[in-house]
Design an enzyme around this catalytic site. Structure first.
Site, PDB file in Angstrom:
ATOM      1  N   GLU A  44      32.404 -22.147  28.930  1.00 37.89           N
ATOM      2  CA  GLU A  44      33.229 -23.316  28.570  1.00 37.89           C
ATOM      3  C   GLU A  44      34.161 -23.653  29.740  1.00 37.89           C
ATOM      4  O   GLU A  44      34.775 -22.758  30.332  1.00 37.89           O
ATOM      5  CB  GLU A  44      34.039 -22.978  27.316  1.00 37.89           C
ATOM      6  CG  GLU A  44      34.977 -24.055  26.854  1.00 37.89           C
ATOM      7  CD  GLU A  44      35.732 -23.664  25.583  1.00 37.89           C
ATOM      8  OE1 GLU A  44      35.558 -22.532  25.089  1.00 37.89           O
ATOM      9  OE2 GLU A  44      36.512 -24.504  25.085  1.00 37.89           O
ATOM     10  N   LYS A 117      32.791 -30.870  22.304  1.00 36.93           N
ATOM     11  CA  LYS A 117      33.281 -29.859  21.367  1.00 36.93           C
ATOM     12  C   LYS A 117      33.870 -30.559  20.134  1.00 36.93           C
ATOM     13  O   LYS A 117      34.754 -31.425  20.263  1.00 36.93           O
ATOM     14  CB  LYS A 117      34.329 -28.991  22.040  1.00 36.93           C
ATOM     15  CG  LYS A 117      34.745 -27.758  21.255  1.00 36.93           C
ATOM     16  CD  LYS A 117      35.669 -26.887  22.080  1.00 36.93           C
ATOM     17  CE  LYS A 117      36.005 -25.580  21.398  1.00 36.93           C
ATOM     18  NZ  LYS A 117      36.889 -24.728  22.255  1.00 36.93           N
ATOM     19  N   CYS A 151      32.133 -22.556  21.933  1.00 36.37           N
ATOM     20  CA  CYS A 151      33.068 -21.528  21.495  1.00 36.37           C
ATOM     21  C   CYS A 151      33.447 -21.600  20.012  1.00 36.37           C
ATOM     22  O   CYS A 151      32.667 -21.250  19.152  1.00 36.37           O
ATOM     23  CB  CYS A 151      34.310 -21.555  22.368  1.00 36.37           C
ATOM     24  SG  CYS A 151      35.248 -20.031  22.290  1.00 36.37           S
TER      25      CYS A 151
HETATM   26  N1  LIG Z   1      38.503 -17.412  17.803  1.00 36.13           N
HETATM   27  C1  LIG Z   1      39.198 -18.596  18.202  1.00 36.13           C
HETATM   28  C2  LIG Z   1      39.219 -18.745  19.689  1.00 36.13           C
HETATM   29  C3  LIG Z   1      38.386 -19.919  20.168  1.00 36.13           C
HETATM   30  C4  LIG Z   1      38.612 -20.223  21.634  1.00 36.13           C
HETATM   31  C5  LIG Z   1      37.892 -21.492  22.109  1.00 36.13           C
HETATM   32  O1  LIG Z   1      37.302 -22.217  21.295  1.00 36.13           O
HETATM   33  O2  LIG Z   1      37.908 -21.735  23.329  1.00 36.13           O
END
Ligand SMILES: [NH3+]CCCCC(=O)O
Length: 275
Positions: A44, A117, A151
């Site tokens: 990412e 996203k 993510c």
């Molecule tokens: N578990 C939550 C952290 C997600 C981090 C992200 O989406 O970059």
């Protein structure tokens, strides 16, 4: 159909330095192609760094901007598909917005898919990015149906199930997963692969990044993996920089789906709004 080898670049590159990060991509593409991989997956926001605050706006580019052209040249030079994360600038004037995005480039440098996203995590992302509204983005590559998400998106079971119902074979998840969420990399991702009968390639950043009040803003945990449809993790990285290889076997997909027919046995009429 033979297995497809993929390479997972576990790295944070050099936050704030797009030119240096493109060099990272080129070096990883060269090594991945030499290792027999047909696809390289980068984390990412790899092109610019994740914890870069207001620099997100300065470093954001259109989906087909200069960095996209540079990655296309890299993909074409080494004959390997490349997926990378970056901040996408979209719209113009008052409508200008920045998305936390990922682009899939084919082995001939052609653009195969663009994803934004859809589930933004925490104050930083919600301050600087506009969420995407298209949950299922796919492309066909090497006889596989490829899906893309980023993510936090993979932590929503509805999201991954939507990909399963749309026929995704290999879900690519460029990631910026930080401490204390090692559980997601270690346990959630293999379960998502098993309950949806697909491979999941989860490709994380590593180490400290950004400045917080008492230390780094984030400590990224690495632990990238290729999880199989049978729930067995086929490849797992440590916590440091690593180019991880894994093989996607269409025959395993077929056999696992026959042995674990979750999608066939669903009863949407019982699930109400989740159906
Ligand atoms: N578990 C939550 C952290 C997600 C981090 C992200 O989406 O970059």
């Amino acid at each position: 159909m033979p297995s497809s080898r993929i390479a997972l670049l576990q790295s944070s590159g050099r936050p704030g330095d797009t030119v240096r990060n493109l060099e990272y991509v080129a070096g990883a593409a060269r090594e991945a192609a030499a290792g027999g991989a047909a696809l390289l997956v980068c984390p990412e926001m790899f092109l610019t760094g994740y914890a870069i605050g207001a620099d997100v706006s300065r470093l954001a580019e259109p989906a087909d901007g200069p960095s996209a052209e540079a990655v296309a040249r890299i993909a074409d030079e080494y004959g390997i598909a490349v997926l990378y994360g970056y901040p996408e600038r979209a719209g113009d004037g008052e409508g200008t917005r920045v998305h936390n995005a990922a682009r899939l480039i084919g082995p001939d440098g052609s653009s195969l898919a663009d994803y934004r996203k859809t589930h933004l995590y925490g104050g930083f992302e919600q301050e600087w990015f506009t969420p995407g509204d298209t949950p299922v983005v796919q492309a066909d590559l090497g006889g596989l149906r490829i899906g893309i998400m980023i993510c936090y998106d993979v932590e929503f079971p509805e999201n991954v199930r939507a990909h399963a119902l749309a026929g995704t074979d290999l879900l690519l998840v460029p990631t910026a997963q930080m401490h204390p969420f090692e559980f997601v990399a270690e346990s959630v991702v293999p379960v998502r692969a098993f309950e949806n009968q697909m491979y999941v390639a989860y490709v994380n950043r590593t180490g400290p990044e950004g400045e917080g009040e008492t230390g780094p803003a984030f400590e990224f945990v690495g632990l990238s993996c290729l999880a199989g449809p049978d729930g067995i993790t086929r490849a797992r990285a440590g916590r440091g920089e690593e180019l991880l290889f894994g093989d996607v076997d269409p025959e395993l997909l077929r056999a696992s789906r026959a042995a674990n027919p979750y999608l066939r046995d669903r009863r949407p009429g019982l699930y109400g709004s989740l159906g």
